[in-house]
Motif scaffolding. Sequence first.
Motif, PDB file in Angstrom:
ATOM      1  N   TRP A  18       1.026  -1.269  -0.131  1.00 24.57           N
ATOM      2  CA  TRP A  18      -0.173   0.099  -0.085  1.00 24.57           C
ATOM      3  C   TRP A  18       0.948   1.194   0.045  1.00 24.57           C
ATOM      4  O   TRP A  18       0.519   2.131  -0.754  1.00 24.57           O
ATOM      5  CB  TRP A  18      -0.837   0.154   0.999  1.00 24.57           C
ATOM      6  N   TYR A  21       2.331   1.630  -3.394  1.00 21.87           N
ATOM      7  CA  TYR A  21       1.122   1.865  -4.216  1.00 21.87           C
ATOM      8  C   TYR A  21       0.675   3.402  -4.067  1.00 21.87           C
ATOM      9  O   TYR A  21       0.675   4.394  -5.117  1.00 21.87           O
ATOM     10  CB  TYR A  21      -0.227   1.189  -3.756  1.00 21.87           C
ATOM     11  N   TYR A  24       3.483   5.807  -5.294  1.00 23.01           N
ATOM     12  CA  TYR A  24       3.626   5.745  -6.903  1.00 23.01           C
ATOM     13  C   TYR A  24       2.540   6.907  -7.477  1.00 23.01           C
ATOM     14  O   TYR A  24       2.863   7.489  -8.238  1.00 23.01           O
ATOM     15  CB  TYR A  24       3.215   4.322  -7.196  1.00 23.01           C
ATOM     16  N   HIS A  25       1.455   6.809  -6.831  1.00 24.20           N
ATOM     17  CA  HIS A  25       0.307   7.507  -7.059  1.00 24.20           C
ATOM     18  C   HIS A  25       0.682   9.043  -6.853  1.00 24.20           C
ATOM     19  O   HIS A  25       0.215  10.063  -7.429  1.00 24.20           O
ATOM     20  CB  HIS A  25      -1.159   7.011  -6.678  1.00 24.20           C
ATOM     21  N   ASP A  91      -9.076  -1.448  -4.421  1.00 21.42           N
ATOM     22  CA  ASP A  91      -7.505  -1.678  -4.833  1.00 21.42           C
ATOM     23  C   ASP A  91      -7.260  -2.829  -5.305  1.00 21.42           C
ATOM     24  O   ASP A  91      -7.696  -3.830  -5.112  1.00 21.42           O
ATOM     25  CB  ASP A  91      -6.767  -1.648  -3.344  1.00 21.42           C
ATOM     26  N   ALA A  93      -3.173  -3.745  -6.139  1.00 25.93           N
ATOM     27  CA  ALA A  93      -1.780  -3.387  -5.863  1.00 25.93           C
ATOM     28  C   ALA A  93      -0.769  -4.260  -5.995  1.00 25.93           C
ATOM     29  O   ALA A  93      -0.878  -5.455  -5.148  1.00 25.93           O
ATOM     30  CB  ALA A  93      -1.484  -2.275  -4.792  1.00 25.93           C
TER      31      ALA A  93
END
Length: 164
Positions: A18, A21, A24-25, A91, A93
């Motif tokens: 998470w 994830y 990255y975003h 989600d 991921a």
Amino acid sequence: MKLKIANKIHMPGIIDIWEEYVDYHSQIDPFFTRRDKNNDRFIKYIQDQLLSSKSFLLVCLNAEKVVGYSLAQIRMYPPLFQQTRYGYISDLAVKLDYMKNGTGDFLLAGIIKWFKSKHIERVELQVFAHNKMGNSFWKKHGFEEFKYVMKIEFCDDVMLEIPK
């Protein structure tokens, strides 16, 4: 690799993924920058999902190491429509080292199997407009655009003209 329904022993691996994830975003859009490095809110959210009969938390393991996770939910539209129940992929991921090797495909197959077992006929998700990799993944699996979520961010130099 194998899929397994998540439980509390998988929490550290899920949290690790998470964090990747979200980070990255946040590189795509700073809006997704984590509030702080304390993951208590996310842990509480995931623990609540583990207890919900309307949620399905799945992990992908490689030699007992969590390399991907997915969170699927059964949601409801208001009773204004003929079809009110739908599946929602909250989600999906995968650890960066395991991307593009089928891990996401494997997780998605597990989610779809669960949705079908619950007689869900429609599945929705959100993917961020500038996430080229995410958009490509979902389109490859047959997902298509059906609505747009729009935003505006206010700052001192932006004034909206309100019609009189």
